[in-house]
Scaffold this motif. Sequence first.
Motif, PDB file in Angstrom:
ATOM      1  N   MET A   1       2.201  42.370   3.214  1.00 57.10           N
ATOM      2  CA  MET A   1       2.557  40.995   2.219  1.00 57.10           C
ATOM      3  C   MET A   1       1.197  40.415   2.084  1.00 57.10           C
ATOM      4  SD  MET A   1       5.501  38.217   3.382  1.00 57.10           S
ATOM      5  CE  MET A   1       6.612  39.341   3.246  1.00 57.10           C
ATOM      6  N   ALA A   2       1.340  39.873   0.796  1.00 54.38           N
ATOM      7  CA  ALA A   2       0.207  39.531   0.348  1.00 54.38           C
ATOM      8  C   ALA A   2      -0.553  38.158   1.079  1.00 54.38           C
ATOM      9  CB  ALA A   2       0.280  39.013  -1.107  1.00 54.38           C
ATOM     10  N   TYR A   3      -1.807  38.184   1.104  1.00 58.53           N
ATOM     11  CA  TYR A   3      -2.341  36.934   1.769  1.00 58.53           C
ATOM     12  C   TYR A   3      -1.911  35.604   1.154  1.00 58.53           C
ATOM     13  CZ  TYR A   3      -5.940  33.661   3.337  1.00 58.53           C
ATOM     14  OH  TYR A   3      -6.458  32.755   3.853  1.00 58.53           O
ATOM     15  N   GLN A   4      -1.759  34.654   2.062  1.00 57.25           N
ATOM     16  CA  GLN A   4      -1.565  33.330   1.283  1.00 57.25           C
ATOM     17  C   GLN A   4      -1.880  32.366   2.314  1.00 57.25           C
ATOM     18  OE1 GLN A   4       1.444  31.492   2.926  1.00 57.25           O
ATOM     19  NE2 GLN A   4       1.377  29.709   1.455  1.00 57.25           N
ATOM     20  N   SER A   5      -2.764  31.288   1.772  1.00 59.91           N
ATOM     21  CA  SER A   5      -3.438  30.348   2.293  1.00 59.91           C
ATOM     22  C   SER A   5      -2.041  29.347   2.839  1.00 59.91           C
ATOM     23  CB  SER A   5      -4.358  29.625   1.752  1.00 59.91           C
ATOM     24  OG  SER A   5      -3.903  28.715   1.000  1.00 59.91           O
ATOM     25  N   GLY A   6      -2.146  28.703   4.325  1.00 66.23           N
ATOM     26  CA  GLY A   6      -1.180  27.897   4.663  1.00 66.23           C
ATOM     27  C   GLY A   6      -0.238  28.739   5.814  1.00 66.23           C
ATOM     28  N   LEU A   7       1.004  28.133   5.589  1.00 64.75           N
ATOM     29  CA  LEU A   7       2.132  28.518   6.384  1.00 64.75           C
ATOM     30  C   LEU A   7       3.192  29.429   5.804  1.00 64.75           C
ATOM     31  CD1 LEU A   7       3.565  28.020   9.593  1.00 64.75           C
ATOM     32  CD2 LEU A   7       5.173  26.450   7.893  1.00 64.75           C
ATOM     33  N   ARG A   8       3.476  30.639   6.421  1.00 73.60           N
ATOM     34  CA  ARG A   8       4.427  31.321   5.821  1.00 73.60           C
ATOM     35  C   ARG A   8       5.406  31.907   6.876  1.00 73.60           C
ATOM     36  NH1 ARG A   8       3.251  36.272   1.647  1.00 73.60           N
ATOM     37  NH2 ARG A   8       3.958  34.495   0.488  1.00 73.60           N
ATOM     38  N   LEU A   9       6.849  31.549   6.805  1.00 73.17           N
ATOM     39  CA  LEU A   9       7.930  31.855   7.541  1.00 73.17           C
ATOM     40  C   LEU A   9       8.479  33.306   6.860  1.00 73.17           C
ATOM     41  CD1 LEU A   9       7.387  28.951   8.853  1.00 73.17           C
ATOM     42  CD2 LEU A   9       9.884  28.837   9.080  1.00 73.17           C
ATOM     43  N   ILE A  10       8.783  34.339   7.965  1.00 69.11           N
ATOM     44  CA  ILE A  10       9.324  35.343   7.485  1.00 69.11           C
ATOM     45  C   ILE A  10      10.393  35.718   8.117  1.00 69.11           C
ATOM     46  CG2 ILE A  10       8.814  38.120   6.911  1.00 69.11           C
ATOM     47  CD1 ILE A  10       5.874  37.354   7.089  1.00 69.11           C
ATOM     48  N   ASP A  11      11.502  35.814   7.331  1.00 68.98           N
ATOM     49  CA  ASP A  11      12.964  36.205   8.136  1.00 68.98           C
ATOM     50  C   ASP A  11      13.092  35.768   9.631  1.00 68.98           C
ATOM     51  OD1 ASP A  11      14.272  37.902   6.509  1.00 68.98           O
ATOM     52  OD2 ASP A  11      13.497  39.651   7.133  1.00 68.98           O
ATOM     53  N   ILE A  12      12.958  34.447   9.725  1.00 65.93           N
ATOM     54  CA  ILE A  12      13.121  33.793  10.800  1.00 65.93           C
ATOM     55  C   ILE A  12      14.801  33.747  11.182  1.00 65.93           C
ATOM     56  CG2 ILE A  12      12.957  31.684  12.351  1.00 65.93           C
ATOM     57  CD1 ILE A  12      10.236  33.176  12.137  1.00 65.93           C
ATOM     58  N   ASP A  13      15.196  34.160  12.543  1.00 67.15           N
ATOM     59  CA  ASP A  13      16.278  33.971  13.113  1.00 67.15           C
ATOM     60  C   ASP A  13      16.367  33.275  14.384  1.00 67.15           C
ATOM     61  OD1 ASP A  13      17.688  36.097  11.005  1.00 67.15           O
ATOM     62  OD2 ASP A  13      19.156  35.853  12.694  1.00 67.15           O
ATOM     63  N   LYS A  14      17.180  32.507  14.612  1.00 67.85           N
ATOM     64  CA  LYS A  14      17.488  31.957  15.965  1.00 67.85           C
ATOM     65  C   LYS A  14      19.030  31.676  16.347  1.00 67.85           C
ATOM     66  CE  LYS A  14      16.226  29.898  19.805  1.00 67.85           C
ATOM     67  NZ  LYS A  14      15.424  30.827  20.735  1.00 67.85           N
ATOM     68  N   SER A  15      19.411  32.077  17.267  1.00 71.66           N
ATOM     69  CA  SER A  15      21.009  31.577  17.581  1.00 71.66           C
ATOM     70  C   SER A  15      20.881  30.961  19.179  1.00 71.66           C
ATOM     71  CB  SER A  15      21.967  33.024  17.847  1.00 71.66           C
ATOM     72  OG  SER A  15      21.941  33.460  16.728  1.00 71.66           O
ATOM     73  N   PHE A  16      21.822  30.100  19.445  1.00 68.25           N
ATOM     74  CA  PHE A  16      22.202  29.428  20.506  1.00 68.25           C
ATOM     75  C   PHE A  16      23.488  29.629  20.946  1.00 68.25           C
ATOM     76  CE2 PHE A  16      19.214  26.408  18.391  1.00 68.25           C
ATOM     77  CZ  PHE A  16      18.026  26.306  19.259  1.00 68.25           C
ATOM     78  N   GLY A  17      23.624  30.690  21.757  1.00 65.15           N
ATOM     79  CA  GLY A  17      25.193  31.067  22.110  1.00 65.15           C
ATOM     80  C   GLY A  17      25.665  31.790  20.724  1.00 65.15           C
ATOM     81  N   ASN A  18      26.760  31.210  20.518  1.00 66.53           N
ATOM     82  CA  ASN A  18      27.561  31.850  19.279  1.00 66.53           C
ATOM     83  C   ASN A  18      26.876  31.005  17.846  1.00 66.53           C
ATOM     84  OD1 ASN A  18      29.162  33.431  20.599  1.00 66.53           O
ATOM     85  ND2 ASN A  18      30.618  32.192  21.099  1.00 66.53           N
ATOM     86  N   THR A  19      26.264  30.054  18.046  1.00 68.16           N
ATOM     87  CA  THR A  19      25.850  29.171  16.879  1.00 68.16           C
ATOM     88  C   THR A  19      24.443  30.075  16.342  1.00 68.16           C
ATOM     89  OG1 THR A  19      26.372  27.338  17.918  1.00 68.16           O
ATOM     90  CG2 THR A  19      25.195  27.069  16.014  1.00 68.16           C
ATOM     91  N   HIS A  20      24.798  30.619  14.951  1.00 70.37           N
ATOM     92  CA  HIS A  20      23.479  31.013  14.310  1.00 70.37           C
ATOM     93  C   HIS A  20      22.860  29.869  13.669  1.00 70.37           C
ATOM     94  CE1 HIS A  20      22.390  34.879  12.288  1.00 70.37           C
ATOM     95  NE2 HIS A  20      21.257  34.200  12.580  1.00 70.37           N
TER      96      HIS A  20
ATOM     97  N   GLU B   1      10.078  26.142  20.423  1.00 70.02           N
ATOM     98  CA  GLU B   1      11.243  27.355  20.478  1.00 70.02           C
ATOM     99  C   GLU B   1      10.675  28.770  19.874  1.00 70.02           C
ATOM    100  OE1 GLU B   1      14.414  27.226  21.495  1.00 70.02           O
ATOM    101  OE2 GLU B   1      15.133  25.229  21.598  1.00 70.02           O
ATOM    102  N   LYS B   2      11.127  29.580  20.671  1.00 67.91           N
ATOM    103  CA  LYS B   2      10.848  30.994  20.173  1.00 67.91           C
ATOM    104  C   LYS B   2      11.857  31.609  19.114  1.00 67.91           C
ATOM    105  CE  LYS B   2       7.739  33.093  23.527  1.00 67.91           C
ATOM    106  NZ  LYS B   2       6.884  31.742  23.412  1.00 67.91           N
ATOM    107  N   PRO B   3      11.549  32.025  18.177  1.00 64.90           N
ATOM    108  CA  PRO B   3      12.458  32.631  17.192  1.00 64.90           C
ATOM    109  C   PRO B   3      13.176  34.031  17.782  1.00 64.90           C
ATOM    110  CG  PRO B   3      10.404  33.144  16.372  1.00 64.90           C
ATOM    111  CD  PRO B   3      10.340  32.340  17.461  1.00 64.90           C
ATOM    112  N   ASP B   4      14.411  34.519  17.548  1.00 66.39           N
ATOM    113  CA  ASP B   4      14.875  35.740  18.103  1.00 66.39           C
ATOM    114  C   ASP B   4      14.226  36.788  17.043  1.00 66.39           C
ATOM    115  OD1 ASP B   4      16.641  34.399  19.520  1.00 66.39           O
ATOM    116  OD2 ASP B   4      18.194  34.275  18.161  1.00 66.39           O
TER     117      ASP B   4
END
Length: 352
Positions: free
Chosen positions: A1-20, A56-59
């Motif tokens: 993926m191309a370099y980008q200055s600042g923050l980049r979130l890529i495909d973050i997933d997080k569930s709590f029990g059955n809640t996506h 929090e840690k992403p899944d």
Amino acid sequence: MAYQSGLRLIDIDKSFGNTHAVNSVSFDVSEGEIVALLGPSGSGKSTVLMIISGLEKPDRGDILWNGTSILKTPPHQRAFGMMFQDFVLFPHMDVYENISFGLKMGGQKREKVNEQVEEMLELVGLPGFGARNVHTLSGGEQQRVALARALAPAPKLLMLDEPLGSVDRSLRERLMIELRRILHQMGQTALYVTHDQEEAFTIADRIVVMREGKVEQIGTPQDIYNHPSSLFMAQFLGFKNLLPAEVVDVNKQRIMRTPVGDFPADGINLGKVTVLLRPDSVNMKEHGDSKIAGEVVETTFRGNTSRVTVSVNGKILNFDFPSQYTLPKEGDQVILSFEMSEAVHIFTDHES
Ligand code: ADP
């Protein structure tokens, strides 16, 4: 993926029990940019914030800062700042001590700290307030001190979680504009979390709209207002002229059947759709490739614009015109003209 200055979130997933709670979320916040994370309550905004801060840690997925993953970096080493709605200032400390707290913790020399505190107070419009007891400050002043405290350590990224949530309306409007000015003046990279559309539109350079854990649309406030990407977005933005419609072929012509008439629909897939007729994109001068006729039900003065409510085939539609126009009155027959490409959005999703 191309370099980008600042923050980049890529495909973050997080569930709590059955809640996506967070579902495949990707977006960027470039250096110096203010991005708003906007969505109704429960859409996953706070969880995204917790994941960025490292609490929090992403899944699944990755978080990059200047192109490098920070997933394994502990929260305090990420050097990100936070400002919450309940921005509680330390009550037993004066304004100076509140603002300098993070700087002293960072081991800075006293003189440098003094200089920075005064600079921050100037920036937020409270020069000379250092010795004031926080109890003697008004709500707006406390808010500014909280902002100065959050900005003082020059965080790489400042995350603001509904910071104006508890401020009353008249003050909020002023603070929104001030906040934007201050953040830009500092060149502060910021992620601003809110459920309030007006706040996001006023403060942000770009908006990430969330819905049920997913990103619904990303764009500048203008992009989003002019090109809502879905029926949800149109409703979220408060658009009212939404019509159930069906795209059908009649005599080898593709048309869109709506309760207010048929319109050409070349290139649009057959089936049920929802049509938005923008309230701000029709005229009464017979300019445009399409028109509808109706009877005025009501004209309401609303300051710069006036709202004309028209009944078309029994369907009530609202249109906004500049108040300086000569506007029709109740009972008048009107022809409303528009360019399909400007005034009409077609959404493939529909309310069943
Ligand atoms: P928002 O900030 O947009 O209001 P949240 O990120 O707080 O949304 O919540 C998204 C969803 O995840 C909600 O359904 C919420 O109930 C759920 N959720 C958030 N945090 C937790 C948690 N620690 N445990 C269980 N469920 C949670």
